[in-house]
Design a protein around this motif. Structure first.
Motif, PDB file in Angstrom:
ATOM      1  N   HIS A   1      -0.861  -3.580   8.485  1.00 16.65           N
ATOM      2  CA  HIS A   1       0.459  -2.932   8.458  1.00 16.65           C
ATOM      3  C   HIS A   1       0.309  -1.409   8.427  1.00 16.65           C
ATOM      4  O   HIS A   1       0.930  -0.674   9.201  1.00 16.65           O
ATOM      5  N   ASP A   2      -0.537  -0.933   7.522  1.00 15.47           N
ATOM      6  CA  ASP A   2      -0.707   0.520   7.380  1.00 15.47           C
ATOM      7  C   ASP A   2      -1.403   1.134   8.595  1.00 15.47           C
ATOM      8  O   ASP A   2      -1.067   2.235   9.023  1.00 15.47           O
ATOM      9  N   VAL A   3      -2.365   0.408   9.143  1.00 17.39           N
ATOM     10  CA  VAL A   3      -3.047   0.914  10.338  1.00 17.39           C
ATOM     11  C   VAL A   3      -2.059   1.005  11.494  1.00 17.39           C
ATOM     12  O   VAL A   3      -2.042   1.990  12.241  1.00 17.39           O
ATOM     13  N   TYR A   4      -1.216  -0.009  11.608  1.00 14.09           N
ATOM     14  CA  TYR A   4      -0.219  -0.024  12.691  1.00 14.09           C
ATOM     15  C   TYR A   4       0.705   1.194  12.558  1.00 14.09           C
ATOM     16  O   TYR A   4       0.994   1.889  13.530  1.00 14.09           O
ATOM     17  N   ASN A   5       1.142   1.445  11.321  1.00 14.59           N
ATOM     18  CA  ASN A   5       2.014   2.607  11.085  1.00 14.59           C
ATOM     19  C   ASN A   5       1.323   3.907  11.480  1.00 14.59           C
ATOM     20  O   ASN A   5       1.931   4.786  12.092  1.00 14.59           O
ATOM     21  N   ARG A   6       0.063   4.041  11.085  1.00 17.87           N
ATOM     22  CA  ARG A   6      -0.690   5.274  11.418  1.00 17.87           C
ATOM     23  C   ARG A   6      -0.773   5.455  12.926  1.00 17.87           C
ATOM     24  O   ARG A   6      -0.578   6.556  13.444  1.00 17.87           O
TER      25      ARG A   6
ATOM     26  N   MET B   1       0.839  -1.180   0.000  1.00 21.28           N
ATOM     27  CA  MET B   1       0.000   0.000   0.000  1.00 21.28           C
ATOM     28  C   MET B   1       0.886   1.247   0.000  1.00 21.28           C
ATOM     29  O   MET B   1       1.880   1.262  -0.675  1.00 21.28           O
ATOM     30  N   HIS B   2       0.602   2.210   0.783  1.00 18.89           N
ATOM     31  CA  HIS B   2       1.292   3.479   0.583  1.00 18.89           C
ATOM     32  C   HIS B   2       2.313   3.819   1.660  1.00 18.89           C
ATOM     33  O   HIS B   2       3.169   4.648   1.447  1.00 18.89           O
ATOM     34  N   ASP B   3       2.208   3.221   2.825  1.00 15.15           N
ATOM     35  CA  ASP B   3       3.073   3.658   3.907  1.00 15.15           C
ATOM     36  C   ASP B   3       4.484   3.113   3.738  1.00 15.15           C
ATOM     37  O   ASP B   3       4.705   2.043   3.197  1.00 15.15           O
ATOM     38  N   SER B   4       5.449   3.887   4.242  1.00 11.59           N
ATOM     39  CA  SER B   4       6.829   3.459   4.141  1.00 11.59           C
ATOM     40  C   SER B   4       7.098   2.365   5.180  1.00 11.59           C
ATOM     41  O   SER B   4       6.437   2.295   6.214  1.00 11.59           O
ATOM     42  N   PRO B   5       8.091   1.497   4.907  1.00 13.78           N
ATOM     43  CA  PRO B   5       8.327   0.377   5.808  1.00 13.78           C
ATOM     44  C   PRO B   5       8.747   0.852   7.200  1.00 13.78           C
ATOM     45  O   PRO B   5       9.515   1.786   7.345  1.00 13.78           O
ATOM     46  N   ASN B   6       8.219   0.209   8.191  1.00 15.40           N
ATOM     47  CA  ASN B   6       8.586   0.492   9.571  1.00 15.40           C
ATOM     48  C   ASN B   6       9.105  -0.819  10.148  1.00 15.40           C
ATOM     49  O   ASN B   6       8.344  -1.768  10.308  1.00 15.40           O
TER      50      ASN B   6
ATOM     51  N   ASN C   1       7.236  -2.744  12.671  1.00 16.98           N
ATOM     52  CA  ASN C   1       5.854  -3.132  12.364  1.00 16.98           C
ATOM     53  C   ASN C   1       5.771  -4.653  12.226  1.00 16.98           C
ATOM     54  O   ASN C   1       6.426  -5.232  11.358  1.00 16.98           O
ATOM     55  N   PRO C   2       4.976  -5.305  13.059  1.00 14.75           N
ATOM     56  CA  PRO C   2       4.925  -6.776  13.006  1.00 14.75           C
ATOM     57  C   PRO C   2       4.262  -7.298  11.743  1.00 14.75           C
ATOM     58  O   PRO C   2       4.331  -8.487  11.460  1.00 14.75           O
ATOM     59  N   PHE C   3       3.625  -6.411  10.999  1.00 20.78           N
ATOM     60  CA  PHE C   3       2.950  -6.847   9.782  1.00 20.78           C
ATOM     61  C   PHE C   3       3.833  -6.625   8.550  1.00 20.78           C
ATOM     62  O   PHE C   3       3.378  -6.767   7.435  1.00 20.78           O
ATOM     63  N   LEU C   4       5.095  -6.264   8.782  1.00 20.75           N
ATOM     64  CA  LEU C   4       5.958  -5.892   7.657  1.00 20.75           C
ATOM     65  C   LEU C   4       6.269  -7.089   6.763  1.00 20.75           C
ATOM     66  O   LEU C   4       6.106  -7.035   5.560  1.00 20.75           O
ATOM     67  N   SER C   5       6.750  -8.204   7.368  1.00 24.04           N
ATOM     68  CA  SER C   5       7.149  -9.366   6.559  1.00 24.04           C
ATOM     69  C   SER C   5       5.899 -10.173   6.236  1.00 24.04           C
ATOM     70  O   SER C   5       5.606 -11.186   6.842  1.00 24.04           O
TER      71      SER C   5
END
Lengths: 526, 400
Positions: free
Chosen positions: B277-282, B1-6, B9-13
């Motif tokens: 993943h994106d929600v976690y980043n937000r 999606m649009h967010d940059s990798p964090n 973030n446990p949803f990254l991989s």
């Protein structure tokens, strides 16, 4: 003129009557019948009463100015006050304000307005929601209306470059939002930027309607049609366009007097109320009696006739009055004008003469040079023949005659040779003199051409400057002097280049040419 | 999606679930049975079929983990779609040799298979010398490899990811070659273009199509006796998928948020992970807090601008009751007749009033269908086609 128009309009409005035409009476009956007893209105029969539908119907019912409508809206306000003790959304708040506004039921409208301001200030409301809030504020007291000023600014800030407002990044979906914004801004048009923005919005709407017409898919449906019509009602002009839309809306009215969401759809209270509001904003309830209209038109015609007579008399007298009061001034003005014209003609003539004289001068110089050249060639040829004859005679005489005769012939030969030399020298002198004269003439013509576009003052100043500085100026000094003069006068660029070229040519000419040029110049000026 | 990798973030991989693998209990039981059968030398080759994003690769990884637990040599093979069958099998065999050498080095301390393979024409491996695919050569080489590594492992599992890339020749040769070699178990994934409700059947059909290209050798397809058809997560699995990754984290998700993500993602694992993943980043942008539906709305609006824009435009063209009706339609998954929708909205309504209301709904939905891609009509029934559009319509039709 404007005050006279206002007077007649006011006169007609003084006799205005609130009349509900047949189709709208049917619509009112539909709405009054649809009210749930002791409550508000629902979208369709047997549905529970709804705050937003009720607000829409109450707004429409107030435009009826009918006693039954007043009772119905009063009942609805009481019901809403009890049925909606807490309001969940900003839309609820706007609808509630629309219903309770003007009711003396003890509702804290100031508190509701304040809450609305907070809600809109904190969130990111859509343009349509802001527009609806502005419409709700339309009838607020003056002090309370100040609350809505930031909403106007927010709506203005969202206008796109083409004059439209958009729901999202979809250009084809701009019509309803633009219509909402234009309608909502209408009461704020006393602010110049608002009027400009609203006019641009109207232009956009008219342009889209002009291109796509009222049958565009984006305008399908009663609700969107009413929104666009309400926007158009805020502007003047292009009445045919609005009439076409109004006709389309009228055609959508069902046999029960109500309006449905679209053609052939069952009538609903919300759509009916929306249609009534749009028609009301196009002044469908405002009438003036035929009797008063006829009377007013007759009076207008009579007054116009009187005015026409008065105007004819005034026209007839005005020339005499002018002649009497302003005849002398007029004659003086004409005389002066004639004199100016004569002077201008003289000036033009003088310029022509000056040009002709100069051209003649040039021509004369050219003729002198040619003549001198011709005389020189003829003289040389004649002397050459005489010289040959004398030489042959001398040769013959050397054998046959005596010493005296031989010396005589030699003397003649020498005289011929001297005469030949004299003629050559004289011809050279005259030719060079004629060429010098031509150079000065060319300078003069160029000067005239160059100063032709300058003002008389500039031309004379330049000419006198040249005469004053004289012919013997050192090149560097003179060049700098004239350059400064040119730049100080701030002539146009093309003129500056011409002047520069001419001055360069003038300063490169020898002193004699410059003297002759200055003599011509003095002659011209005198 | 649009967010940059964090990195935190446990949803990254999200590509392979790994330790976050959840659900799929029946499938895992099937894998365990297949591995036990392999150890008993009664292998039944496996294919895992499903549309994109259902976790086929994660399932394959899980199978590998289970195999390693049982001392089975598990090898992951990625096939080149542009390669010939011969090249695909050579590539697969090289991967096998490399893995086998690692085991041999670990157990016996002298890896030698790759060295032998690289001898080319002098190699004992026949494929290394051949310039075309031959089943007997592949069989010979697989037998030699089994003999070399067999003492150290209880079986050999060959996992072929993106198995639909295998050529018909390679599939035919591979299944024929391993038929007499019960030490080998083949598992391959098959990505299906669309979900017709029977992924196992669609996977079998795809295998049949590949096999049929090789001289109608349907036996190559029938060799795969264990079918695993993957569908979306169940609601509980979808929930577990998110909660497992959030264990021990400072940011947690509200229950309603978890349910909403699962619904909008249609319980497809990869979409759940992407949204989460994106929600976690937000939520992380404001420090540790409980992520809410408001965060998800921001993510959704940023991700699905087109659908949200269309829904907003629709909102601005309709009266409040129409908006309410459209919101109700958006809440239903699947086509509905106007009458059904009217009943769903007002179950207590008398039938004549219901029909009147339904006629109004019909008119509304006809107009919406004509002017917007958010709604479609088939056989007199209306629906919002997918979960993304449904949610876009749902949030945009809410009163502001």
């Amino acid at each position: 003129m404007s005050s006279a128009a206002d007077m007649w309009r006011k006169r007609l409005e003084s006799g205005e009557e609130h009349v509900v035409p047949g189709p709208l009476r049917a619509a009112m009956k539909f709405l009054l019948d649809a009210q749930i007893r002791g409550e508000g209105w629902a979208g369709y029969p047997h549905l529970p009463a709804d705050l937003h539908v009720t607000a829409q119907v109450v707004t429409a019912a107030r435009l009826f100015r009918h006693q039954a409508a007043d009772v119905a809206t009063g009942n609805a306000a009481v019901w809403i006050g009890s049925a909606f003790p807490s309001l969940d959304t900003t839309e609820d708040l706007i609808s509630l304000l629309a219903v309770v506004e003007g009711q003396s039921d003890g509702t804290d409208t100031d508190g509701l307005r304040g809450k609305l301001a907070v809600n809109l200030g904190n969130g990111d409301p859509s343009t349509v929601l802001l527009a609806r809030a502005l419409l709700a504020a339309e009838h607020w007291p003056h002090v309370a209306r100040a609350t809505a000023r930031p909403w106007v600014d927010r709506v203005l800030g969202r206008q796109l470059s083409d004059g439209s407002w958009s729901s999202a990044h979809l250009a084809e979906e701009s019509v309803p939002v633009t219509a909402w914004a234009v309608r909502a801004l209408a009461p704020w048009r006393d602010r110049r930027e608002v009027a400009t923005a609203a006019d641009r919005g109207l232009t956009y709407l008219r342009s889209v309607l002009g291109k796509q017409g009222w049958t565009s898919p984006a305008l399908t449906g009663t609700y969107v049609l009413t929104v666009v019509l309400r926007a158009l009602a805020t502007g003047s002009g292009q009445a045919e366009l609005s009439e076409e839309g109004l006709d389309r809306l009228r055609l959508l009215q069902g046999p029960d007097g109500g309006w449905g969401g679209g053609p052939g759809e069952p009538s609903s209270s919300e759509h009916t109320a929306a249609a009534v509001i749009a028609l009301a904003e196009f002044e469908a309830f405002r009438f003036v009696s035929l009797r008063l209209t006829r009377l007013t038109v007759a009076e207008l015609q009579s007054e116009l006739s009187e005015l026409a007579k008065k105007q004819a008399v005034v026209n007839a007298n005005i020339d005499a009055w002018v002649e009497e009061r302003a005849g002398k001034i007029l004659a003086d003005r004409n005389r002066l004008q004639q004199r100016v014209d004569d002077l201008q003609a003289s000036l033009k003539n003088a310029r022509m003469i000056r040009r002709t004289v100069l051209l003649n001068l040039l021509k004369r110089s050219s003729v002198s040079a040619a003549k001198a050249r011709r005389i020189t060639v003829t003289g040389l040829m004649a002397l050459l023949v005489v010289g040959m004859v004398v030489t042959w005679l001398n040769a013959i005489a050397m054998d046959r005659f005596g010493v005296v005769l031989r010396y005589g012939i030699a003397g003649v030969d020498a005289s011929v040779t001297i005469a030949l030399g004299y003629l050559i020298v004289r011809a050279e002198w005259r030719e060079s003199h004629a060429v010098d004269g031509m150079a000065a003439s060319f300078l003069m013509i160029d000067f005239i051409e160059m100063t032709d576009g300058l003002s008389a003052r500039d031309s004379q100043e330049l000419a006198y400057g040249l005469i004053r500085e004289g012919a013997e100026l050192p090149y560097d000094y003179a060049y700098r002097f004239f350059q400064e003069y040119i730049y100080r006068r701030k002539f146009p660029l093309i003129r500056m280049r011409q002047l520069d070229n001419w001055i360069t040519a003038y300063l490169k000419a020898d002193g004699k040419t410059r003297k002759e040029f200055l003599a011509h110049l003095r002659e011209t000026l005198s | 999606m649009h967010d940059s990798p964090n990195p935190a973030n446990p949803f990254l991989s999200s590509k392979v679930a790994g330790r976050f693998f959840v659900g799929r209990e029946p499938e895992i039981r099937g894998f365990e049975n297949s591995l036990e059968a392999l150890i008993r030398r009664e292998p039944s080759h496996i294919y895992i079929a499903g549309v994109n994003g259902l976790g086929k690769t994660s399932c394959l990884a899980k199978l590998e983990d289970l195999a390693r637990d049982r001392e089975v040599l598990a090898v992951r093979v990625n096939l080149d779609q542009r390669a010939s069958g011969h090249e695909q099998m050579k590539s697969m065999f090289e991967t096998l040799i490399t893995a086998a050498d690692e085991v041999i080095e670990l157990k016996a301390g002298a890896p030698r298979l790759m060295r032998e393979w690289e001898r080319g024409t002098d190699s004992v491996f026949r494929q290394s010398r051949d310039d075309r695919l031959r089943t007997d050569a592949l069989k010979y080489d697989l037998r030699r490899l089994r003999d070399a590594v067999g003492p150290y492992v209880s079986g050999i599992l060959v996992c072929i990811d993106l198995g639909e890339r295998i050529t018909s020749d390679a599939l035919s040769a591979l299944t024929s070659a391993v038929e007499p070699l019960p030490e080998y178990l083949i598992a391959l994934t098959i990505r299906l273009p669309n979900d017709d409700g029977d992924p196992a059947g669609a996977g079998r059909q795809r295998l049949d199509e590949i096999a049929a290209d090789a001289h109608r050798n349907l036996g190559a397809s029938r060799a795969f006796g264990s079918a695993v058809g993957l569908g979306p997560f169940t609601p509980a699995q979808a929930r577990e998928c998110m909660l497992r990754r959030l264990e021990g984290r400072t940011i947690s998700f509200e229950d309603a948020l978890i349910d909403t993500i699962a619904r909008v993602a249609e319980r497809l694992p990869h979409r759940i992970v992407q949204y989460a993943h994106d929600v976690y980043n937000r939520a992380a942008q404001r420090g540790p807090e409980k992520a809410s539906i408001a965060h998800f709305r921001q993510v959704f609006e940023a991700t699905h601008r087109l659908e949200v824009g269309q829904a907003r435009a629709l909102r601005d063209r309709h009266a409040s009751l129409d908006r309410h009706t459209l919101r109700e339609l958006a809440r239903h998954n699947g086509p509905m007749s106007p009458l059904d929708l009217a009943k769903a909205m007002h179950p207590q309504m008398p039938s004549d009033a219901l029909e009147y209301f339904a006629a109004g709904i019909q008119g509304l939905l006809n107009r919406v269908t004509e002017s917007s891609a958010l709604c479609r009509k088939a056989s007199g029934r209306f629906e919002v086609p997918d979960a993304v559009r449904r949610y876009a319509l749902e949030i945009c039709m809410e009163p502001e």
